[in-house]
Write an enzyme that holds these catalytic residues in place. Structure first.
Site, short mmCIF file in Angstrom:
data_model
loop_
_atom_site.label_atom_id
_atom_site.label_comp_id
_atom_site.label_asym_id
_atom_site.label_seq_id
_atom_site.Cartn_x
_atom_site.Cartn_y
_atom_site.Cartn_z
N ALA A 1 -6.30 66.16 100.97
CA ALA A 1 -6.17 64.87 100.27
C ALA A 1 -6.13 65.12 98.77
CB ALA A 1 -7.36 63.99 100.61
N GLU B 1 -6.34 68.83 108.85
CA GLU B 1 -6.46 67.65 109.74
C GLU B 1 -5.08 67.14 110.15
OE1 GLU B 1 -9.23 65.79 106.86
OE2 GLU B 1 -10.41 65.33 108.64
N GLU C 1 -13.94 70.22 102.96
CA GLU C 1 -14.48 69.00 102.36
C GLU C 1 -15.93 69.11 101.94
OE1 GLU C 1 -12.48 69.17 104.96
OE2 GLU C 1 -11.06 67.51 104.99
C1 LIG Z 1 -16.94 52.28 100.43
C2 LIG Z 1 -16.02 53.41 100.24
C3 LIG Z 1 -15.58 53.96 101.53
C4 LIG Z 1 -14.77 55.09 101.20
C5 LIG Z 1 -14.17 55.76 102.34
C6 LIG Z 1 -13.16 56.66 101.74
C7 LIG Z 1 -12.29 57.20 102.74
C8 LIG Z 1 -11.31 58.11 102.09
C9 LIG Z 1 -10.44 58.67 103.13
C10 LIG Z 1 -10.21 60.09 102.87
C11 LIG Z 1 -9.80 60.79 104.11
C12 LIG Z 1 -10.35 62.16 104.07
C13 LIG Z 1 -9.31 63.23 103.95
C14 LIG Z 1 -9.85 64.62 103.88
O1 LIG Z 1 -10.76 64.86 104.92
C15 LIG Z 1 -10.46 64.88 102.55
C16 LIG Z 1 -9.84 66.06 101.85
O2 LIG Z 1 -8.84 66.60 102.22
S1 LIG Z 1 -10.62 66.57 100.45
C17 LIG Z 1 -9.62 67.90 99.86
C18 LIG Z 1 -9.81 69.13 100.63
N1 LIG Z 1 -9.08 70.21 99.99
C19 LIG Z 1 -9.67 71.20 99.35
O3 LIG Z 1 -10.87 71.31 99.29
C20 LIG Z 1 -8.77 72.20 98.71
C21 LIG Z 1 -9.03 72.25 97.24
N2 LIG Z 1 -8.14 73.19 96.57
C22 LIG Z 1 -8.33 74.51 96.62
O4 LIG Z 1 -9.20 75.04 97.24
C23 LIG Z 1 -7.37 75.34 95.81
O5 LIG Z 1 -6.84 74.54 94.82
C24 LIG Z 1 -6.22 75.95 96.64
C25 LIG Z 1 -5.52 74.90 97.46
C26 LIG Z 1 -6.78 77.05 97.54
C27 LIG Z 1 -5.21 76.59 95.69
O6 LIG Z 1 -5.87 77.54 94.86
P1 LIG Z 1 -5.13 78.17 93.59
O7 LIG Z 1 -3.81 78.63 93.97
O8 LIG Z 1 -6.11 79.15 93.01
O9 LIG Z 1 -4.91 76.98 92.57
P2 LIG Z 1 -5.96 76.06 91.84
O10 LIG Z 1 -7.22 75.96 92.59
O11 LIG Z 1 -6.05 76.48 90.42
O12 LIG Z 1 -5.25 74.65 91.94
C28 LIG Z 1 -4.02 74.42 91.27
C29 LIG Z 1 -4.02 72.99 90.77
O13 LIG Z 1 -4.02 72.11 91.89
C30 LIG Z 1 -5.10 71.19 91.81
N3 LIG Z 1 -5.54 70.90 93.17
C31 LIG Z 1 -5.83 71.78 94.12
N4 LIG Z 1 -6.16 71.14 95.26
C32 LIG Z 1 -6.07 69.83 94.99
C33 LIG Z 1 -6.27 68.66 95.76
N5 LIG Z 1 -6.62 68.71 97.05
N6 LIG Z 1 -6.08 67.46 95.17
C34 LIG Z 1 -5.70 67.38 93.88
N7 LIG Z 1 -5.48 68.46 93.09
C35 LIG Z 1 -5.66 69.67 93.65
C36 LIG Z 1 -6.14 71.94 90.99
O14 LIG Z 1 -7.02 71.04 90.40
C37 LIG Z 1 -5.28 72.66 89.99
O15 LIG Z 1 -4.92 71.71 89.01
P3 LIG Z 1 -4.91 72.09 87.49
O16 LIG Z 1 -6.27 72.61 87.17
O17 LIG Z 1 -3.88 73.17 87.36
O18 LIG Z 1 -4.58 70.83 86.81
#
Ligand SMILES: CCCCCCCCCCCCC[C@H](O)CC(=O)SCCNC(=O)CCNC(=O)[C@H](O)C(C)(C)COP(=O)(O)OP(=O)(O)OC[C@H]1O[C@@H](n2cnc3c(N)ncnc32)[C@H](O)[C@@H]1OP(=O)(O)O
Length: 718
Positions: free
Chosen positions: A61, A103, A123
């Protein structure tokens, strides 16, 4: 967005396109809906292949959207729609499938991965749980024990392990895309019912309760006080015991609870600040964008003590050839043996072929460094010795070689004054064990050039460390903030607390170890040596100095007395605790009666110190020093301080870092408490609230990301 194309063989290919990681933003989710509907409606299409652009399936996400109002179609019904498709949907996992990315793949009917890919439900590292069906589908796919491990740790799983566990159906060394297309053709027309994970039952061990209880024990040890891993266990329990729809309901409830918790906010803050630290800037206008790092093809390490050995291993692991220098044959031999066995363990653990490691040669001859690009000095914390080495290096090394010092707090400028090119001298403060710890403080002296900073930061990246640029002052950022924290801990003992009471409060806050256990582990003589050098104790202390005061300020001689009596911590079997069994700290009755004698000797009325006071005095004094550091321009931003504390000092990630925590608690409250404690302890100047804190409170306590603008009006040491 998601691109749609139809290819020969009646296959629709949907490509997620949202650089850099194809995160599932609102636009991407809208496009997936649309393209999947189009493919399912198209009579010419018999199977669907879902992939990500640029060799990455999906990073989950879009985390940035979590701090905004949610827009666009939600993930859960979108993934359900894919699973319900009568046409097979095959996910092509290249690069990463993390969080919502995995997922999404679990909603597909088949998963084909490239051998270099990694998958994971990450997550929990963001203070959340997999809330797009991950907690319900993964246990159904691979069984409860394996899913529990993956979901509660958020660990990255290699493609090889993923196929072994059954997360993916096939792994290939060649093109996963081509493999998936061919595979999709073979399953077109088959009934998809058996491939829908929502219809499966999770394989569950008989002793489910003890499995889940064991996971909770490990969670408490690893990240005490963190909510997300506990919620993950509850969600997996639901997968094991409830029908899919009810399990999904539970998953959503738990997510809503975590989503609005301060912990999720803190951990997402950590995710972004860690990445932002690499984008360093200095007030002179130099920055990561406009300064080119020098290439480092060969490096040298001087001194093969604990730090030097770890640094040599880190460099070699990054594929950089290293020359390791010692002054005596005996030390060189011992260093070589230790480094070689560390490297063997490393290559076994990481599955690295020896060929991937940079070679290490060992020498007593400094002249061998004439071709090195970068030298890291890692000898004892002795200014005279360091200056002598830097002067020698200036005559043997190439004039453009970068000279780094691994001091943990000495003046970089004074060290640089011994070098012929002080602009190429930079501090690289590693943390022990240097081949494990992620943090690298890159210390910029007043004469350090931008290219030296850029090269040291680039090195941090190559070593897979988090580099943070800091200014030059005693203790830099991390160790400087530790001083008032440790001092408060001593004062609390003087006033009536016991080491185990202080440690318990800090461990309940989330530190893996309380301060007294940490000191016992690293050795009490470390601080003792530096206090002796500073003339606070030992032979340099002027005769007639009051026992509990230095320069008109309160001083606690407690740790000095312990060291004088040979209690140096774990290595001597006693320190603040007793260690009868190796490494097991037990409260020591001797220490208790020693503290009582000490208090009566100095006429201190012992009192019961409450838990709130322990926490506030320890943490707020540390935070107050952080504000001073910001004011003096030793750190560029509060975010940098937080990165240092989370990645180098065991600050619990779910508390964001000291400056973020202060903001979460409320800056007016921190100010108020500091004023109170300073009134009651006027002889402790570092309890006097810093003017930066006062200024932020006067400005209405803006959120952390707005502080930098206010700081820029102050001086900078960067
Ligand atoms: C009352 C309120 C009720 C609320 C209910 C709310 C419900 C909401 C419903 C949600 C549904 C859930 C969905 C899901 O279960 C949740 C998720 O998916 S959370 C996200 C999970 N993903 C991660 O943890 C991955 C995170 N990223 C990484 O680990 C790494 O970035 C990578 C993918 C391994 C890549 O690594 P690298 O190549 O080293 O690159 P960087 O780490 O430097 O990243 C580059 C650049 O991308 C940005 N970025 C990375 N991942 C994300 C992301 N998922 N979303 C947005 N941006 C992302 C990162 O910040 C870097 O940006 P920059 O610093 O260059 O600007």
């Amino acid at each position: 967005m998601a691109l749609y194309r139809r290819i020969p063989g009646a296959i629709a290919v949907i490509t997620l396109t949202n650089p850099p990681v194809n995160a599932l933003s609102c636009t991407v989710r809208e496009a997936i809906y649309e393209t999947v509907k189009r493919a399912t409606a198209d009579q010419e299409v018999k199977a669907i292949v879902l992939c990500g652009a640029n060799g990455k399936f999906c990073g989950g996400a879009d985390i940035k959207e979590f701090s905004r109002e949610m827009r666009g179609p939600p993930l859960v019904p979108m993934i359900d729609m894919i699973e319900e498709s009568e046409k097979p949907v095959v996910a092509v996992i290249e690069g990463v499938a993390f969080g919502g990315g995995l997922e999404l793949a679990l909603g597909c009917h088949y998963r084909i991965a490239h051998s270099g890919a990694q998958v994971g439900l990450t997550e929990v590292t963001l203070g959340l749980l997999p809330a797009a069906g991950g907690t319900q589908r993964l246990p159904r796919l691979i069984g409860v024990p394996a899913a529990l491990d993956i979901i509660t740790t958020g660990r990255h799983v290699s493609a090889q392990e993923a196929v072994r566990l059954g997360i993916v159906d096939k792994v290939t060394d060649s093109s996963a895309m081509e493999e998936a297309i061919e595979f999709a053709k073979t399953v077109a027309g088959e009934p998809m019912g058996p491939r829908r994970l929502s219809l499966w039952t999770a394989a569950c061990p008989e002793d489910l309760d003890s499995l889940l209880e064991g996971a909770l024990v490990r969670i408490r040890q690893r990240s005490r006080g963190a909510l997300a891993p506990v919620a993950c266990v509850q969600a997996v329990r639901a997968a094991a015991s409830l029908p899919f729809a009810q399990g999904m309901k539970k998953e959503q409830e738990l997510m809503a609870y975590l989503f609005t918790s301060g912990q999720a906010r803190a951990m997402q803050y950590c995710f972004f600040t860690q990445r932002a630290a690499a984008r360093w800037t200095t007030p002179s206008g130099a920055s990561w964008e406009n300064t080119k790092a020098r290439p480092v093809r060969q490096a040298a390490v001087i001194g093969l003590g604990t730090m030097g050995k770890g640094i040599a291993v880190s460099l070699s692991r990054a594929g950089i050839p290293v020359i390791a220098v010692e002054t005596e044959q005996k030390r060189l031999k011992a260093g070589r043996k230790a480094v070689n066995s560390m490297l063997t363990r490393e290559s076994q653990k990481r599955g690295l072929a020896e060929a991937h490691l940079g070679s290490i040669s060992f020498t007593l001859d400094l002249r061998k460094l004439r071709d090195t690009d970068l030298v890291i000095e890692a000898v004892f914390e002795d200014m005279a010795l360091k200056k002598q080495i830097f002067s020698k290096l200036s005559s043997v090394c190439r004039p453009d070689a970068l000279l780094c010092t691994n001091t943990s707090g000495l003046n970089i400028d004074e060290i640089a004054s011994a070098a012929s090119r002080p602009e190429l001298v930079v501090g690289t403060h590693f943390f022990a064990p240097a081949h494990v710890m992620k943090l690298l403080e890159v210390v910029c002296g007043p004469r350090t050039s931008p290219v030296a900073v850029a090269t040291a930061m680039q090195l941090a990246k190559r070593l897979e460390k988090i580099g943070v640029v800091v200014g030059n002052c005693s203790g830099f950022v991390g160790n400087r903030m530790m001083r008032p924290y440790t001092e408060q801990a001593y004062y609390l003992l003087e006033e009536g607390a016991r080491p185990e009471e202080v440690d318990l409060v800090l461990e309940e806050f989330g530190f893996a170890m309380g301060i007294f256990r940490v000191m016992d582990l690293s050795g009490l003589d470390v601080g003792w040596r530096s206090r002796k050098e500073l003339g606070l104790t030992g032979p340099k202390l002027p005769p007639g100095t009051e026992a509990r005061s230095r320069g008109g300020k309160r001083y606690s001689p407690l740790p000095d007395i312990l060291c004088e009596s040979g209690r140096l911590g774990q290595k001597t079997g006693r320190g603040w605790y007793l260690y009868e069994k190796e490494r097991v700290a037990t409260p020591d009755p001797w220490l208790q009666s020693f503290l009582e004698d000490y208090r009566s000797r100095f006429g201190i009325q012992s009192r019961r110190v409450g838990q709130d006071e322990i926490l506030e005095r320890c943490l707020y004094s540390l935070i107050n020093e952080g504000f001073r550091i910001l004011q003096e321009g030793i750190a560029a931003s509060p975010e940098d301080i937080d990165v240092i504390y989370v990645s180098g000092y065991g600050w619990p990630r779910h508390r964001g870092g000291p400056m973020f925590y202060a903001w979460m608690v409320g800056l007016p409250k921190v100010l108020d408490k500091l004023e109170h404690y300073h009134r009651t302890h006027p002889d402790i100047p570092n309890l006097a609230p810093s003017s930066m804190l006062r200024k932020l409170v006067a400005r209405g306590s803006p959120p952390v990301h707005q502080w930098r603008a206010l700081i820029q009006q102050h001086s900078s040491q960067l």
